[in-house]
Design a protein around this motif. Structure first.
Motif, PDB file in Angstrom:
ATOM      1  N   VAL A 118      34.057 -22.450 -39.981  1.00  0.00           N
ATOM      2  CA  VAL A 118      35.298 -22.184 -39.254  1.00  0.00           C
ATOM      3  C   VAL A 118      36.500 -22.648 -40.076  1.00  0.00           C
ATOM      4  N   GLY A 119      36.384 -23.811 -40.702  1.00  0.00           N
ATOM      5  CA  GLY A 119      37.480 -24.306 -41.521  1.00  0.00           C
ATOM      6  C   GLY A 119      37.841 -23.341 -42.636  1.00  0.00           C
ATOM      7  N   ALA A 120      36.819 -22.755 -43.287  1.00  0.00           N
ATOM      8  CA  ALA A 120      37.070 -21.783 -44.356  1.00  0.00           C
ATOM      9  C   ALA A 120      37.751 -20.536 -43.816  1.00  0.00           C
ATOM     10  N   GLU A 121      37.302 -20.070 -42.646  1.00  0.00           N
ATOM     11  CA  GLU A 121      37.916 -18.872 -42.063  1.00  0.00           C
ATOM     12  C   GLU A 121      39.337 -19.160 -41.577  1.00  0.00           C
ATOM     13  N   CYS A 122      39.565 -20.345 -41.061  1.00  0.00           N
ATOM     14  CA  CYS A 122      40.917 -20.721 -40.643  1.00  0.00           C
ATOM     15  C   CYS A 122      41.861 -20.723 -41.846  1.00  0.00           C
ATOM     16  N   ALA A 123      41.380 -21.243 -42.968  1.00  0.00           N
ATOM     17  CA  ALA A 123      42.203 -21.277 -44.177  1.00  0.00           C
ATOM     18  C   ALA A 123      42.601 -19.871 -44.605  1.00  0.00           C
ATOM     19  N   GLU A 124      41.697 -18.910 -44.435  1.00  0.00           N
ATOM     20  CA  GLU A 124      41.972 -17.532 -44.833  1.00  0.00           C
ATOM     21  C   GLU A 124      43.108 -16.912 -44.022  1.00  0.00           C
ATOM     22  N   VAL A 125      43.260 -17.343 -42.772  1.00  0.00           N
ATOM     23  CA  VAL A 125      44.288 -16.742 -41.903  1.00  0.00           C
ATOM     24  C   VAL A 125      45.466 -17.685 -41.670  1.00  0.00           C
ATOM     25  N   GLY A 126      45.480 -18.821 -42.386  1.00  0.00           N
ATOM     26  CA  GLY A 126      46.626 -19.722 -42.302  1.00  0.00           C
ATOM     27  C   GLY A 126      46.646 -20.644 -41.106  1.00  0.00           C
ATOM     28  N   LEU A 127      45.477 -20.899 -40.510  1.00  0.00           N
ATOM     29  CA  LEU A 127      45.399 -21.860 -39.406  1.00  0.00           C
ATOM     30  C   LEU A 127      44.973 -23.217 -39.965  1.00  0.00           C
ATOM     31  N   PRO A 128      45.776 -24.263 -39.775  1.00  0.00           N
ATOM     32  CA  PRO A 128      45.330 -25.583 -40.228  1.00  0.00           C
ATOM     33  C   PRO A 128      44.103 -26.027 -39.440  1.00  0.00           C
ATOM     34  N   PHE A 129      43.235 -26.780 -40.079  1.00  0.00           N
ATOM     35  CA  PHE A 129      42.008 -27.201 -39.401  1.00  0.00           C
ATOM     36  C   PHE A 129      41.574 -28.559 -39.929  1.00  0.00           C
ATOM     37  N   LEU A 130      41.362 -29.495 -39.010  1.00  0.00           N
ATOM     38  CA  LEU A 130      40.830 -30.809 -39.344  1.00  0.00           C
ATOM     39  C   LEU A 130      39.585 -31.027 -38.489  1.00  0.00           C
ATOM     40  N   ARG A 131      38.486 -31.300 -39.141  1.00  0.00           N
ATOM     41  CA  ARG A 131      37.227 -31.463 -38.407  1.00  0.00           C
ATOM     42  C   ARG A 131      37.351 -32.592 -37.381  1.00  0.00           C
ATOM     43  N   PRO A 132      37.108 -32.290 -36.100  1.00  0.00           N
ATOM     44  CA  PRO A 132      37.217 -33.350 -35.081  1.00  0.00           C
ATOM     45  C   PRO A 132      36.095 -34.375 -35.216  1.00  0.00           C
ATOM     46  N   ARG A 133      36.386 -35.592 -34.783  1.00  0.00           N
ATOM     47  CA  ARG A 133      35.394 -36.667 -34.820  1.00  0.00           C
ATOM     48  C   ARG A 133      34.705 -36.855 -33.482  1.00  0.00           C
ATOM     49  N   ARG A 134      35.333 -36.299 -32.421  1.00  0.00           N
ATOM     50  CA  ARG A 134      34.781 -36.420 -31.073  1.00  0.00           C
ATOM     51  C   ARG A 134      34.835 -35.064 -30.374  1.00  0.00           C
ATOM     52  N   SER A 135      33.903 -34.879 -29.442  1.00  0.00           N
ATOM     53  CA  SER A 135      33.964 -33.741 -28.531  1.00  0.00           C
ATOM     54  C   SER A 135      34.353 -34.260 -27.158  1.00  0.00           C
ATOM     55  N   PRO A 136      35.467 -33.800 -26.598  1.00  0.00           N
ATOM     56  CA  PRO A 136      35.848 -34.264 -25.267  1.00  0.00           C
ATOM     57  C   PRO A 136      35.116 -33.468 -24.185  1.00  0.00           C
ATOM     58  N   ASN A 137      35.020 -34.047 -23.009  1.00  0.00           N
ATOM     59  CA  ASN A 137      34.672 -33.238 -21.843  1.00  0.00           C
ATOM     60  C   ASN A 137      35.941 -32.477 -21.466  1.00  0.00           C
ATOM     61  N   THR A 138      35.859 -31.165 -21.400  1.00  0.00           N
ATOM     62  CA  THR A 138      37.077 -30.355 -21.223  1.00  0.00           C
ATOM     63  C   THR A 138      37.289 -29.854 -19.794  1.00  0.00           C
ATOM     64  N   ARG A 139      36.480 -30.313 -18.847  1.00  0.00           N
ATOM     65  CA  ARG A 139      36.635 -29.789 -17.480  1.00  0.00           C
ATOM     66  C   ARG A 139      38.058 -29.978 -16.955  1.00  0.00           C
ATOM     67  N   ALA A 140      38.605 -31.181 -17.105  1.00  0.00           N
ATOM     68  CA  ALA A 140      39.934 -31.458 -16.556  1.00  0.00           C
ATOM     69  C   ALA A 140      41.018 -30.692 -17.300  1.00  0.00           C
ATOM     70  N   VAL A 141      40.943 -30.662 -18.637  1.00  0.00           N
ATOM     71  CA  VAL A 141      41.995 -29.976 -19.398  1.00  0.00           C
ATOM     72  C   VAL A 141      41.937 -28.464 -19.190  1.00  0.00           C
ATOM     73  N   LEU A 142      40.741 -27.913 -19.049  1.00  0.00           N
ATOM     74  CA  LEU A 142      40.641 -26.477 -18.762  1.00  0.00           C
ATOM     75  C   LEU A 142      41.235 -26.158 -17.394  1.00  0.00           C
ATOM     76  N   GLY A 143      40.934 -27.001 -16.409  1.00  0.00           N
ATOM     77  CA  GLY A 143      41.520 -26.800 -15.086  1.00  0.00           C
ATOM     78  C   GLY A 143      43.025 -26.947 -15.113  1.00  0.00           C
ATOM     79  N   ALA A 144      43.505 -27.941 -15.862  1.00  0.00           N
ATOM     80  CA  ALA A 144      44.951 -28.146 -15.971  1.00  0.00           C
ATOM     81  C   ALA A 144      45.632 -26.951 -16.615  1.00  0.00           C
ATOM     82  N   ALA A 145      45.046 -26.448 -17.706  1.00  0.00           N
ATOM     83  CA  ALA A 145      45.638 -25.306 -18.393  1.00  0.00           C
ATOM     84  C   ALA A 145      45.645 -24.063 -17.500  1.00  0.00           C
ATOM     85  N   GLU A 146      44.568 -23.867 -16.745  1.00  0.00           N
ATOM     86  CA  GLU A 146      44.529 -22.703 -15.851  1.00  0.00           C
ATOM     87  C   GLU A 146      45.567 -22.846 -14.737  1.00  0.00           C
TER      88      GLU A 146
END
Length: 197
Positions: A62-90
């Protein structure tokens, strides 16, 4: 002409899919983003990602493909539980729609560029405010369960279309394209959709 995309903020492919979503918009197609909780098994506090773990190859790709299209990418060190943030965004999408496009990108940037913990409600509040929104009613909707009901409704709609992962692009024909296709493939699909309209 509208394409619906189900997405999760912890998914690196969904981050790359921001490029394909913008490509569709630039070609004259409306894109509606809906939340999909990809990993509900992640604990509330998130979990560490091991160096060299099974996600390492995915992040490299993904990092290589992001570089090809100009999206910055830094490998995350943690995976969050996204239930709350997904609900908030919706909830923002439904109640503060002018704020949502910027927030959608900001949440991805927070996770995949800035290394912020989007599982932390305080981080989400700041991002909503920075995007011009009011975080107070959003936080209240997360606390009282309204936001999670919106997430459940989104996922129920996805299941109806046989969505099982992210990203998933629902075309006007009812056909769902899973994953991230090449820009060339997306351009061909967009051309067919516009011709059929």
């Amino acid at each position: 002409m509208q394409v619906t995309v189900w997405s999760d903020y912890l998914c690196p492919w969904c981050y790359l899919a921001l490029d394909r979503q913008q490509q569709l918009v630039d070609l004259g197609i409306d894109v509606v983003v809906r939340p999909w909780e990809l990993h509900p098994e992640i604990p509330a506090g998130g979990r560490e990602l091991r160096e060299g773990g099974r996600t390492a190859v995915v992040f490299d790709h993904v990092g290589a493909e992001c570089a090809e299209v100009g999206l910055p990418f830094l490998r995350p060190r943690r995976s969050p539980n996204t239930r709350a943030v997904l609900g908030a965004a919706e909830h923002v999408r439904l109640t503060q729609p002018s704020v949502f496009p910027a927030l959608h990108r900001a949440l991805f940037r927070a996770h995949f560029v800035d290394g912020a913990d989007i599982g932390d409600p305080a981080v989400v509040d700041v991002l909503i405010a920075e995007c011009g929104g009011d975080p107070s009613p959003v936080r209240a909707a997360v606390v009282d369960g309204t936001a999670q009901e919106a997430l459940k409704a989104s996922m129920a709609e996805g299941w109806e279309h046989e969505v099982t992962g992210t990203p998933a692009f629902l075309l006007p024909s009812g056909f769902v394209i899973p994953g991230v296709q090449s820009r060339e493939t997306m351009a061909r699909l967009a051309e067919r959709m516009l011709q059929q309209s």
